[in-house]
Design an enzyme around this catalytic site. Structure first.
Site, short mmCIF file in Angstrom:
data_model
loop_
_atom_site.label_atom_id
_atom_site.label_comp_id
_atom_site.label_asym_id
_atom_site.label_seq_id
_atom_site.Cartn_x
_atom_site.Cartn_y
_atom_site.Cartn_z
N PRO A 93 70.39 56.31 59.24
CG PRO A 93 72.71 56.25 59.01
CD PRO A 93 71.45 56.34 58.21
CG ASP A 142 69.13 66.32 57.90
OD1 ASP A 142 69.14 66.13 56.67
OD2 ASP A 142 69.29 65.41 58.73
CE1 TYR A 180 78.52 65.94 64.46
CE2 TYR A 180 77.22 64.68 62.89
CZ TYR A 180 77.33 65.33 64.11
OH TYR A 180 76.26 65.37 64.96
CB CYS A 237 55.89 67.26 67.18
SG CYS A 237 56.30 65.59 67.77
FE1 SF4 Z 1 59.41 62.55 66.03
FE2 SF4 Z 1 57.05 63.74 66.47
FE3 SF4 Z 1 57.44 62.29 64.27
FE4 SF4 Z 1 57.31 61.07 66.61
S1 SF4 Z 1 55.68 62.20 65.63
S2 SF4 Z 1 58.80 60.68 65.02
S3 SF4 Z 1 58.26 62.58 67.92
S4 SF4 Z 1 58.51 64.15 64.80
#
Ligand code: SF4
Ligand code: ADP
Length: 686
Positions: A29, A270, A180, A351
């Site tokens: 999820p 996480d 939660y 990122c």
């Molecule tokens: Fe997320 Fe960056 Fe990975 Fe795309 S590249 S899934 S935006 S962490």
């Protein structure tokens, strides 16, 4: 190509109670920003992952009752039978490809502030969830649950599970993680109860056990029952007869769920950004779970390497390879491994722009995969492209993220593409940015695109080729795309955010100067009102080289926008470790080569800091000269047979890498396509 037998183990089926996952690739999820109001967008987004080979594809959080209302953050719901059809679209889309669909039933407890439902949030003992995330803060405190409330919660979970089954889900979750409600019962800090649900660990686990039981009763032998649980905090608490309370909780519930989905407790750990954590970073917390249960275990860790995945299974850490971000960055990751094309995986760069989309309250965006969230809206399939409608050949000037993505997508469509860049290496801004502390992984943006381009016969690559107007007019291309990027400026701003002109005097630098190799003389002040990663990363980089670096920002935190990407606390820690003092809520108003004058953004109170070099990380402007000069030569363009000149990426509108990639992709998708009245299809609730 045939699959490498080394990876066969990843394609073994796994039983999850009464259902069987066709392989070990499990999209856990994750938030997508797609509520029940976007049922088609959601169904296609999840369905494409099933098509790409994920054996299980789950929803994000699905609220079981209006007392779990996270607005303005997006969440889905199964509050009554009217919600079922919206979810059935998704389960159909997932089943179409032979995968299982999972639903994360969710009650947020004190973490949700019920801004829309206006119900008092519920909690074990009235303790508020003191979020350090300013954007999530509110001033309504939760109420304590009494015995009747607990019975209500169990009824809501059971009703949610029944509706989930009717919607066609195969795996139904109890969610005891990330602050939660059921998680709050597990922790003595939040659970001060003196009844059967508080005190001893057996009592604190009781609610989770009962939620599992009512879920099982509701779904019978139709669905697997999964427990998603955060173990980071519990693993740090010594147990009575076990190494930690996490061990005790897992031992107490051992074989009650059909599946353990184990994770960390807070979003920054996480969903850790690659800048500060590597692949598999959860392992030290969750590595014991399989020793205490016979049921399968799934966990995440930004897994993109099939060898690392195999190692997780063979070493007995995980049975199912969980993926959230890797499944967003490349929905076809499992298929590529299955077909011996693992080198084609578009690896997640960590990122966390995807997370920022959720914090922004919009459907997911991804730096690496511009089609994420656009599968239905714009009809962009990650692996299928409309064929060319002419024999046009396209020249792209500038091989940064925008130019590279544009070139790859035009080439995949089948057009003849030429990509030129003034620099000896492609990558644009990434050439410098990937050398900043922690950002090497972001090089996957250019690495993946270059490897795709180098494989294609319809692509010509010209690095080391600075092109001017006359060069372009002489090159015989039918269309020209300008992707020449942007420049950082020395612009300063007033308190009312008016641009007050550039501070163009000696010893004032921008990130472009640092990229060009300038090492400024200390003491250095890095002044940030860009507020993303650049200024913090430059300060961290310069500190060991220069010795005396101070970071100043107009915002309340260092790299303030990185709150959106889970990086903010870690940026502060990194600057602290690098010995960089942080001055917040300050504006630079003057610099004389010896000191810089700062002014408090609210009171105007002034202070001075010693400073020989000032690095301004603020505003960027498009590098648009080439584009503008070409447009001034309309007659010459026509004579040269150039049908269009178009700007993309930062040379159109400076932004983050995600914007440049999307812009390049969009140009390539829409190139010579019939015009549309609106840029994308609008979805509506069912
Ligand atoms: Fe997320 Fe960056 Fe990975 Fe795309 S590249 S899934 S935006 S962490
Ligand atoms: P974006 O993020 O929009 O892709 P970047 O700044 O990362 O933009 O990349 C722009 C690229 O364009 C840089 O690599 C730069 O060297 C290149 N470039 C700029 N002007 C020219 C030019 N006249 N000829 C060829 N390449 C150019």
């Amino acid at each position: 190509m045939a699959r490498n037998p080394r990876f066969n183990i990843l394609f073994e089926p796994v039983r999850i109670g009464p259902v069987t996952a066709p392989n070990r690739f499990y999209q856990v999820p994750h938030a997508s920003g797609m509520t029940n109001a976007l049922p088609q967008v959601r169904a296609k987004f999840r369905g494409v992952k099933a098509e790409g080979g994920w054996g299980v594809v789950c929803t994000g959080a699905v609220s079981i009752h209006p007392s779990s209302d996270d607005s303005p953050l997006p969440f889905a719901s199964l509050w009554d039978d009217k919600d079922i059809r919206a979810h059935a679209l998704m389960t159909d889309a997932v089943h179409e490809h032979g995968s299982l669909a999972g639903v994360e039933l969710w009650h947020g407890g004190a973490c949700t502030l019920n801004r829309t439902s206006r119900l008092a949030p519920i909690s074990p003992s009235g303790m508020p969830w003191l979020s350090t995330h300013l954007g999530f803060m509110g001033n309504l405190r939760p109420r304590s649950m009494d015995a009747a409330d607990i019975q209500d919660l169990l009824k809501w979970q059971a009703a949610g599970a029944r509706r989930a089954m009717q919607a066609g889900f195969d795996i139904v979750y109890v969610y005891a993680g990330m602050g939660y409600l059921p998680y709050e019962f597990l922790l003595p800090e939040y659970n001060h109860r003196t009844d059967a649900y508080g005190g001893s660990i057996e009592n604190r686990v009781r609610l989770v056990r009962e939620l599992l039981e009512v879920t099982r009763d509701a779904v019978g032998d139709k669905c697997g029952v999964a427990l998603r649980i955060s173990l980071e905090e519990l693993r740090g608490k010594p147990g009575r007869d076990a190494p930690s309370e996490a061990h005790e909780v897992v031992a107490l519930l051992a074989d009650i769920p059909d599946l353990w989905d184990v994770k960390m407790d807070s979003s920054p750990t996480d969903c850790a950004p690659s800048r500060f954590a590597s692949e598999g970073s959860h392992e030290p917390v969750i590595n014991f779970v399989k020793s205490l249960t016979t049921k399968p275990v799934v966990g995440v860790g930004r897994f993109t390497s099939p060898d690392v995945m195999v190692s997780q299974v063979k070493r007995g850490i995980l049975d199912l390879i969980g993926g959230a971000r890797p499944s967003i960055a490349d929905p076809f990751l499992p298929r590529k491994i299955d077909e011996g094309r693992e080198h084609e995986i578009r690896e997640c760069i960590g990122c966390n722009i995807c997370i920022s989309s959720w914090h922004d309250g919009v459907p997911v965006r991804c730096t690496q995969n511009p089609t994420a969230g656009e599968e239905w809206r714009r009809d962009w399939h990650p692996e299928r492209f409309a064929p060319p409608t002419s024999d046009a050949n396209v020249l792209i000037v500038g091989g940064g993220p925008a130019g590279l993505e544009c070139a790859v997508t035009l080439a995949r469509r089948g057009y003849q593409v030429t990509l030129a860049d003034a620099a000896k290496e492609f990558g644009g801004r990434l050439r410098f940015e990937t050398r900043l502390p922690g950002l090497a992984t972001w090089g996957r943006v250019s690495d993946w695109r270059l490897s795709q381009l180098r494989e294609r016969p319809n692509v010509n690559l010209y690095p080391g080729s600075e092109l001017g107007v006359d060069d372009i007019l002489g090159l015989e291309h039918s269309h020209v795309v300008i992707a020449t990027g942007a420049r950082w400026t020395k612009m300063l701003f007033s308190t009312l955010e008016f641009p007050v002109g550039e501070l163009d005097i000696p010893c004032v630098y921008t990130p472009d100067d640092i990229a060009a190799g300038v090492v400024p003389r200390g003491p250095v002040v890095v002044f940030d009102f860009d507020n993303y990663y650049m200024a913090g990363a430059i300060a961290e980089q310069l500190a060991p080289q220069v010795g005396d670096v101070t970071y100043v920002t107009t915002a309340g935190n260092a790299s303030a926008w990185t709150f959106m990407t889970n990086e903010l606390p870690l940026v502060h820690r990194a600057l602290g470790n690098a010995g960089v003092p942080i001055h917040t809520l300050q504006r630079v108003t003057a610099f004389d080569g010896e000191s810089v004058t700062l002014s408090d953004v609210y009171s105007g109170a002034e202070k001075r800091l010693p400073c020989r070099s000032l690095v301004i990380v603020g505003m960027r402007k498009p590098r648009a000269e080439l584009h503008d000069a070409l447009l001034h030569r309309a007659a010459d363009l026509q004579a040269a047979g150039i049908g269009s000149v178009t700007r993309i990426g930062d040379s159109l509108a400076p932004g983050a890498i995600v914007h440049a990639v999307h812009s390049g992709h969009r140009f390539a998708r829409e190139f010579q396509a019939p015009p549309q009245e609106l840029p994308y299809n609008r979805d509506f609730p069912i």
